[in-house]
Enzyme design. Structure first.
Site, PDB file in Angstrom:
ATOM      1  N   LYS A 152      42.837  42.596  31.020  1.00  0.00           N
ATOM      2  CA  LYS A 152      43.557  41.345  31.274  1.00  0.00           C
ATOM      3  C   LYS A 152      44.947  41.354  30.626  1.00  0.00           C
ATOM      4  O   LYS A 152      45.830  40.616  31.044  1.00  0.00           O
ATOM      5  CB  LYS A 152      42.729  40.155  30.821  1.00  0.00           C
ATOM      6  CG  LYS A 152      41.488  39.970  31.706  1.00  0.00           C
ATOM      7  CD  LYS A 152      40.752  38.683  31.449  1.00  0.00           C
ATOM      8  CE  LYS A 152      39.672  38.432  32.486  1.00  0.00           C
ATOM      9  NZ  LYS A 152      38.509  39.338  32.365  1.00  0.00           N
TER      10      LYS A 152
HETATM   11  C1  LIG Z   1      37.630  39.699  33.392  1.00  0.00           C
HETATM   12  C2  LIG Z   1      36.880  40.960  33.244  1.00  0.00           C
HETATM   13  C3  LIG Z   1      36.236  41.590  34.337  1.00  0.00           C
HETATM   14  C4  LIG Z   1      36.201  40.975  35.725  1.00  0.00           C
HETATM   15  O1  LIG Z   1      37.456  40.900  36.330  1.00  0.00           O
HETATM   16  P1  LIG Z   1      37.669  40.098  37.710  1.00  0.00           P
HETATM   17  O2  LIG Z   1      39.142  40.069  37.916  1.00  0.00           O
HETATM   18  O3  LIG Z   1      37.059  38.770  37.498  1.00  0.00           O
HETATM   19  O4  LIG Z   1      37.001  40.839  38.759  1.00  0.00           O
HETATM   20  C5  LIG Z   1      35.608  42.804  34.115  1.00  0.00           C
HETATM   21  N1  LIG Z   1      35.577  43.375  32.899  1.00  0.00           N
HETATM   22  C6  LIG Z   1      36.166  42.801  31.822  1.00  0.00           C
HETATM   23  C7  LIG Z   1      36.071  43.466  30.497  1.00  0.00           C
HETATM   24  C8  LIG Z   1      36.846  41.582  31.954  1.00  0.00           C
HETATM   25  O5  LIG Z   1      37.422  41.017  30.883  1.00  0.00           O
END
Ligand SMILES: *Cc1c(COP(=O)(O)O)cnc(C)c1O
Length: 474
Positions: A117
């Site tokens: 993220k």
């Molecule tokens: C947010 C997140 C996901 C999922 O991502 P999406 O964009 O909702 O598909 C997967 N793994 C981790 C570690 C995350 O923080």
């Protein structure tokens, strides 16, 4: 570049407006009116570029008309700066780690909060600040988190002059590492609130605050959740980055993506539509498998929440799925609005057969349970001494079960560092192999700042209005 709503009834916006907008006024999500498409020659010419320069070439068409080239380049140079004084603690920003012959993990966890993220939220914070400075405007960000998004959003906003950020988390219900990642980031525009309640209470308060913003006395409220278009845009870049390292565009590449809200995998789908030769995209879910049930049986149906070892993918509905529905329906907003109305009323939807067949051509999918997740962590550790986080392990499992061709390089998106999710790694019996990376080695000693508040909307809103201007009243 103009952006239109997936439900067809909201005004088109430019990039700057879409950055601040969140949901469209008709309840839809914003998508580009036309997607840029690059030729194979163009893509080939980007081979070997540093990450920030590649990012400029991939994202430039999305911001034209709103951000001049020189400014955008500068923002990207800062966002994807490397080294211990930079933002990402690896020279390649997103390095590939080989697991097996023709199988790689794309490590997206070298940013400040150790999860993918950061790629989007580091950029989003800087873009917001740039646009707000130009408009001489300030905003307040409010978000609820059960862990991951909150710390990435706080890190992304820490240097923002024009943003105050309030992140609500359930008091004593997030892990120590996750709490400290949020509360040890200090700044007079950063406000951690621990609510004496659960995650749903936090989320309800944020929703209620968006619905009635009078407590903010005119300061706009901005959302940084995964429906924000700029987050998707930033995630397209690393598909190009990984593919170019492995010989694209002269050969095609397969990707397996651990997904919950359909954000990250949707970025991969866009990369393919922009000309990157991707021969397979795998949707990898945990037990919360609404996406897998759609892909395998045309049933997009809301289920109860099953807490899992991969909590960042514990969702009941996938907020970005509507963006795919829009394309599957020939970008007909009226059709999407009708489908979403049905879903709101009944908790279910399915699409016509030809459209579903089309979706099946675009994506493969698999749901992976906790036991299989731990088993995969063990398998990979035994084979190559790599410790996977549980989300990435789900991607690896799905890659191995759904792979169509052994000749095509398979890239699994490594979405988090294993140290963030010690429960899964300990369950798998290899917890001892873990340590905090260098740039976070002193995390457990850093001072924290956090305010515990009652589970009461009025109390929280009054706190925000008393502190929303760099700690001073609005
Ligand atoms: C947010 C997140 C996901 C999922 O991502 P999406 O964009 O909702 O598909 C997967 N793994 C981790 C570690 C995350 O923080």
């Amino acid at each position: 570049m103009r952006y239109i709503s997936t439900r067809g009834q909201a005004p088109a916006l430019n990039f700057e407006e879409v950055l601040l907008a969140g949901l469209a006024s008709d309840g839809g999500l914003y998508v580009p009116e036309t997607l840029p498409r690059f030729t194979l020659e163009e893509i080939a010419s980007w081979s070997g570029l540093p990450y920030h320069e590649l990012a400029f070439r991939v994202m430039r068409p999305f911001v034209t008309g709103s951000i001049p080239d020189a400014d955008f380049k500068k923002i990207l140079e800062e966002t994807y700066a490397v080294g211990l004084d930079g933002v990402f603690a690896h020279g390649a920003v997103a390095p590939l780690q080989q697991l097996d012959s023709n199988e790689w993990v794309l490590e997206l966890f070298h940013g400040p909060t150790l999860a993918f993220k950061d790629f989007a939220l580091q950029l989003l914070g800087r873009l917001l600040d740039y646009v707000l400075a130009k408009r001489s405007q300030r905003v307040v960000i409010m978000g609820a988190t059960s862990g991951d998004t909150g710390s990435a959003a706080i890190e992304g906003c820490r240097r923002c002059e024009n943003v105050d950020i309030f992140i609500l988390h359930p008091h004593q219900r997030v892990s120590e590492v996750q709490r400290r990642q949020m509360t040890s980031t200090l700044g007079d525009n950063i406000h951690n609130i621990a609510i004496e309640g659960n995650f749903d209470d936090c989320q309800e308060m944020v929703k209620a605050s968006f619905a009635n913003q009078s407590f903010l006395k005119g300061t706009p409220l901005v959302a940084v959740n995964s429906i924000n278009w700029a987050r998707i845009m930033a995630q397209i870049v690393y598909y190009f980055h990984a593919a170019l390292q492995l010989g694209a565009p002269h050969r095609s590449i397969a990707f397996s993506v651990p997904t919950g809200n359909f954000g990250d995998i949707f970025a991969g789908y866009l990369a393919r539509n922009m000309g990157l030769p991707i021969n397979q995209l795998i949707v990898a879910t945990n037990r919360n498998d609404i996406l897998h049930r759609f892909m395998s049986g045309n049933r997009y149906e809301k289920d109860t929440l099953h807490p899992s070892l991969s909590p960042s993918m514990d969702i009941m509905v996938s907020s970005n799925f509507e963006r795919l529905l829009f394309d599957l329906h020939g970008r007909n907003g009226v059709a999407v609005a009708a489908l979403m109305d049905t879903f709101k009323a009944t908790g279910k939807l399915s699409v016509e057969d030809e459209r579903w067949t089309e979706a099946r051509k675009l994506f493969d999918s698999l749901a992976v349970d906790d036991e299989q997740t731990c088993q995969t962590i063990v398998d990979v550790f035994k084979a190559c001494a790599q410790v996977l986080d549980p989300h990435t392990a789900i991607g690896v499992r799905a890659a191995r079960e759904c792979r169509r061709s052994l000749d095509v390089p398979m890239v699994i998106l490594g979405t988090a560092h294993p140290v963030k999710f010690p429960e899964a790694v300990e369950k798998a019996g290899i917890g001892k192999a873990l340590g905090l990376p260098l740039h976070l080695a002193d995390l457990l000693q850093r001072p924290e700042r956090c305010t515990v508040l009652a589970n009461d909307l009025k109390v929280v809103q009054s706190f925000v209005s008393q502190h929303g201007n760099r700690g001073k009243p609005l």
